[in-house]
Write a protein that holds these residues in place. Structure first.
Motif, PDB file in Angstrom:
ATOM      1  N   LEU A  23      -2.343   1.536  -6.295  1.00  0.00           N
ATOM      2  CA  LEU A  23      -1.747   0.739  -5.224  1.00  0.00           C
ATOM      3  C   LEU A  23      -1.777   1.502  -3.905  1.00  0.00           C
ATOM      4  O   LEU A  23      -2.161   0.956  -2.870  1.00  0.00           O
ATOM      5  CB  LEU A  23      -0.311   0.341  -5.585  1.00  0.00           C
ATOM      6  N   ILE A  24      -1.417   2.750  -3.945  1.00  0.00           N
ATOM      7  CA  ILE A  24      -1.417   3.570  -2.726  1.00  0.00           C
ATOM      8  C   ILE A  24      -2.837   3.713  -2.182  1.00  0.00           C
ATOM      9  O   ILE A  24      -3.072   3.592  -0.975  1.00  0.00           O
ATOM     10  CB  ILE A  24      -0.774   4.945  -2.994  1.00  0.00           C
ATOM     11  N   THR A  25      -3.796   3.932  -3.054  1.00  0.00           N
ATOM     12  CA  THR A  25      -5.192   4.040  -2.646  1.00  0.00           C
ATOM     13  C   THR A  25      -5.664   2.743  -1.995  1.00  0.00           C
ATOM     14  O   THR A  25      -6.344   2.766  -0.966  1.00  0.00           O
ATOM     15  CB  THR A  25      -6.083   4.383  -3.855  1.00  0.00           C
ATOM     16  N   CYS A  26      -5.271   1.624  -2.566  1.00  0.00           N
ATOM     17  CA  CYS A  26      -5.658   0.317  -2.029  1.00  0.00           C
ATOM     18  C   CYS A  26      -5.027   0.083  -0.657  1.00  0.00           C
ATOM     19  O   CYS A  26      -5.673  -0.460   0.246  1.00  0.00           O
ATOM     20  CB  CYS A  26      -5.259  -0.776  -3.011  1.00  0.00           C
ATOM     21  N   ILE A  27      -3.785   0.499  -0.486  1.00  0.00           N
ATOM     22  CA  ILE A  27      -3.114   0.364   0.815  1.00  0.00           C
ATOM     23  C   ILE A  27      -3.850   1.180   1.872  1.00  0.00           C
ATOM     24  O   ILE A  27      -4.118   0.702   2.983  1.00  0.00           O
ATOM     25  CB  ILE A  27      -1.633   0.785   0.723  1.00  0.00           C
ATOM     26  N   LEU A  53     -12.211 -11.905  14.127  1.00  0.00           N
ATOM     27  CA  LEU A  53     -10.849 -12.438  14.151  1.00  0.00           C
ATOM     28  C   LEU A  53     -10.412 -12.868  12.751  1.00  0.00           C
ATOM     29  O   LEU A  53      -9.288 -12.567  12.317  1.00  0.00           O
ATOM     30  CB  LEU A  53     -10.739 -13.621  15.117  1.00  0.00           C
ATOM     31  N   TYR A  54     -11.276 -13.565  12.041  1.00  0.00           N
ATOM     32  CA  TYR A  54     -10.956 -13.982  10.668  1.00  0.00           C
ATOM     33  C   TYR A  54     -10.805 -12.764   9.756  1.00  0.00           C
ATOM     34  O   TYR A  54      -9.926 -12.721   8.906  1.00  0.00           O
ATOM     35  CB  TYR A  54     -12.017 -14.937  10.111  1.00  0.00           C
ATOM     36  N   GLN A  55     -11.676 -11.800   9.951  1.00  0.00           N
ATOM     37  CA  GLN A  55     -11.604 -10.590   9.133  1.00  0.00           C
ATOM     38  C   GLN A  55     -10.287  -9.846   9.386  1.00  0.00           C
ATOM     39  O   GLN A  55      -9.650  -9.366   8.446  1.00  0.00           O
ATOM     40  CB  GLN A  55     -12.794  -9.685   9.411  1.00  0.00           C
ATOM     41  N   ILE A  56      -9.877  -9.767  10.623  1.00  0.00           N
ATOM     42  CA  ILE A  56      -8.613  -9.097  10.955  1.00  0.00           C
ATOM     43  C   ILE A  56      -7.448  -9.843  10.320  1.00  0.00           C
ATOM     44  O   ILE A  56      -6.568  -9.225   9.709  1.00  0.00           O
ATOM     45  CB  ILE A  56      -8.440  -8.995  12.486  1.00  0.00           C
ATOM     46  N   LYS A  57      -7.434 -11.166  10.454  1.00  0.00           N
ATOM     47  CA  LYS A  57      -6.339 -11.958   9.873  1.00  0.00           C
ATOM     48  C   LYS A  57      -6.280 -11.797   8.357  1.00  0.00           C
ATOM     49  O   LYS A  57      -5.202 -11.630   7.782  1.00  0.00           O
ATOM     50  CB  LYS A  57      -6.485 -13.430  10.234  1.00  0.00           C
ATOM     51  N   ALA A  58      -7.427 -11.853   7.702  1.00  0.00           N
ATOM     52  CA  ALA A  58      -7.471 -11.733   6.241  1.00  0.00           C
ATOM     53  C   ALA A  58      -7.047 -10.333   5.792  1.00  0.00           C
ATOM     54  O   ALA A  58      -6.266 -10.189   4.838  1.00  0.00           O
ATOM     55  CB  ALA A  58      -8.874 -12.049   5.725  1.00  0.00           C
ATOM     56  N   THR A  59      -7.529  -9.337   6.471  1.00  0.00           N
ATOM     57  CA  THR A  59      -7.187  -7.964   6.103  1.00  0.00           C
ATOM     58  C   THR A  59      -5.719  -7.677   6.372  1.00  0.00           C
ATOM     59  O   THR A  59      -5.054  -6.993   5.589  1.00  0.00           O
ATOM     60  CB  THR A  59      -8.084  -6.965   6.852  1.00  0.00           C
ATOM     61  N   GLN A  60      -5.184  -8.227   7.464  1.00  0.00           N
ATOM     62  CA  GLN A  60      -3.759  -8.043   7.767  1.00  0.00           C
ATOM     63  C   GLN A  60      -2.898  -8.706   6.698  1.00  0.00           C
ATOM     64  O   GLN A  60      -1.884  -8.143   6.274  1.00  0.00           O
ATOM     65  CB  GLN A  60      -3.423  -8.624   9.143  1.00  0.00           C
ATOM     66  N   ALA A  61      -3.307  -9.887   6.226  1.00  0.00           N
ATOM     67  CA  ALA A  61      -2.566 -10.569   5.156  1.00  0.00           C
ATOM     68  C   ALA A  61      -2.587  -9.731   3.876  1.00  0.00           C
ATOM     69  O   ALA A  61      -1.565  -9.595   3.196  1.00  0.00           O
ATOM     70  CB  ALA A  61      -3.166 -11.954   4.908  1.00  0.00           C
ATOM     71  N   LYS A  62      -3.735  -9.167   3.548  1.00  0.00           N
ATOM     72  CA  LYS A  62      -3.847  -8.314   2.365  1.00  0.00           C
ATOM     73  C   LYS A  62      -2.978  -7.076   2.513  1.00  0.00           C
ATOM     74  O   LYS A  62      -2.272  -6.679   1.576  1.00  0.00           O
ATOM     75  CB  LYS A  62      -5.311  -7.900   2.155  1.00  0.00           C
ATOM     76  N   TYR A  63      -3.001  -6.470   3.686  1.00  0.00           N
ATOM     77  CA  TYR A  63      -2.210  -5.263   3.953  1.00  0.00           C
ATOM     78  C   TYR A  63      -0.712  -5.554   3.822  1.00  0.00           C
ATOM     79  O   TYR A  63       0.023  -4.797   3.194  1.00  0.00           O
ATOM     80  CB  TYR A  63      -2.557  -4.753   5.349  1.00  0.00           C
ATOM     81  N   ASN A  64      -0.278  -6.672   4.395  1.00  0.00           N
ATOM     82  CA  ASN A  64       1.136  -7.058   4.283  1.00  0.00           C
ATOM     83  C   ASN A  64       1.534  -7.292   2.831  1.00  0.00           C
ATOM     84  O   ASN A  64       2.627  -6.901   2.415  1.00  0.00           O
ATOM     85  CB  ASN A  64       1.415  -8.309   5.117  1.00  0.00           C
ATOM     86  N   LYS A  68       4.289  -5.150   0.699  1.00  0.00           N
ATOM     87  CA  LYS A  68       5.396  -5.841   0.014  1.00  0.00           C
ATOM     88  C   LYS A  68       5.481  -5.391  -1.447  1.00  0.00           C
ATOM     89  O   LYS A  68       6.567  -5.131  -1.963  1.00  0.00           O
ATOM     90  CB  LYS A  68       5.179  -7.348   0.109  1.00  0.00           C
ATOM     91  N   LYS A  69       4.315  -5.283  -2.097  1.00  0.00           N
ATOM     92  CA  LYS A  69       4.283  -4.816  -3.493  1.00  0.00           C
ATOM     93  C   LYS A  69       4.806  -3.386  -3.596  1.00  0.00           C
ATOM     94  O   LYS A  69       5.541  -3.047  -4.516  1.00  0.00           O
ATOM     95  CB  LYS A  69       2.863  -4.884  -4.062  1.00  0.00           C
ATOM     96  N   ALA A  70       4.436  -2.546  -2.642  1.00  0.00           N
ATOM     97  CA  ALA A  70       4.890  -1.157  -2.649  1.00  0.00           C
ATOM     98  C   ALA A  70       6.396  -1.086  -2.425  1.00  0.00           C
ATOM     99  O   ALA A  70       7.081  -0.270  -3.056  1.00  0.00           O
ATOM    100  CB  ALA A  70       4.148  -0.360  -1.581  1.00  0.00           C
ATOM    101  N   LYS A  71       6.914  -1.924  -1.556  1.00  0.00           N
ATOM    102  CA  LYS A  71       8.359  -1.943  -1.333  1.00  0.00           C
ATOM    103  C   LYS A  71       9.093  -2.383  -2.589  1.00  0.00           C
ATOM    104  O   LYS A  71      10.143  -1.849  -2.916  1.00  0.00           O
ATOM    105  CB  LYS A  71       8.707  -2.870  -0.167  1.00  0.00           C
ATOM    106  N   GLN A  72       8.531  -3.362  -3.280  1.00  0.00           N
ATOM    107  CA  GLN A  72       9.142  -3.818  -4.531  1.00  0.00           C
ATOM    108  C   GLN A  72       9.135  -2.708  -5.568  1.00  0.00           C
ATOM    109  O   GLN A  72      10.044  -2.604  -6.378  1.00  0.00           O
ATOM    110  CB  GLN A  72       8.410  -5.044  -5.080  1.00  0.00           C
ATOM    111  N   ALA A  73       8.116  -1.870  -5.532  1.00  0.00           N
ATOM    112  CA  ALA A  73       8.027  -0.747  -6.461  1.00  0.00           C
ATOM    113  C   ALA A  73       8.812   0.454  -5.930  1.00  0.00           C
ATOM    114  O   ALA A  73       8.811   1.514  -6.546  1.00  0.00           O
ATOM    115  CB  ALA A  73       6.573  -0.359  -6.692  1.00  0.00           C
ATOM    116  N   ARG A  74       9.434   0.284  -4.772  1.00  0.00           N
ATOM    117  CA  ARG A  74      10.276   1.291  -4.125  1.00  0.00           C
ATOM    118  C   ARG A  74       9.505   2.527  -3.689  1.00  0.00           C
ATOM    119  O   ARG A  74      10.012   3.647  -3.752  1.00  0.00           O
ATOM    120  CB  ARG A  74      11.444   1.672  -5.012  1.00  0.00           C
TER     121      ARG A  74
END
Length: 80
Positions: A23-27, A53-64, A68-74
């Motif tokens: 997960l950290i590597t993917c982030i 622009l589409y690439q930025i939006k898609a990548t930003q959504a993936k990053y967010n 969120k997953k990392a925060k859930q895993a604390r």
């Protein structure tokens, strides 16, 4: 019996550590992709502007999502 429980818990810990590491590597990779997409957008012209622009939006959504997953895993402070 206690040894078997220990071995099972140890295997679960190892698996969880691997998932956390992935997960950290993917982030990190996604953040680099986002930086590169923003950089490419700065120098784009014509139809490539829309593409980046589409690439930025898609990548930003993936990053967010990954954050969120990392925060859930604390991994990350809830206030970050």
């Amino acid at each position: 019996m206690i040894y078997e429980k220990y071995v099972k818990e140890k295997a679960m810990d190892t698996k969880k550590q691997k998932q956390n590491s992935d997960l950290i590597t993917c982030i990190i990779k996604t953040r680099e992709d986002l930086i590169m997409a923003n950089h490419n957008y700065e120098f784009a012209d014509g139809d490539l502007i829309d593409y980046y622009l589409y690439q930025i939006k898609a990548t930003q959504a993936k990053y967010n999502y990954l954050l969120k997953k990392a925060k859930q895993a604390r991994f990350i402070s809830q206030h970050a």
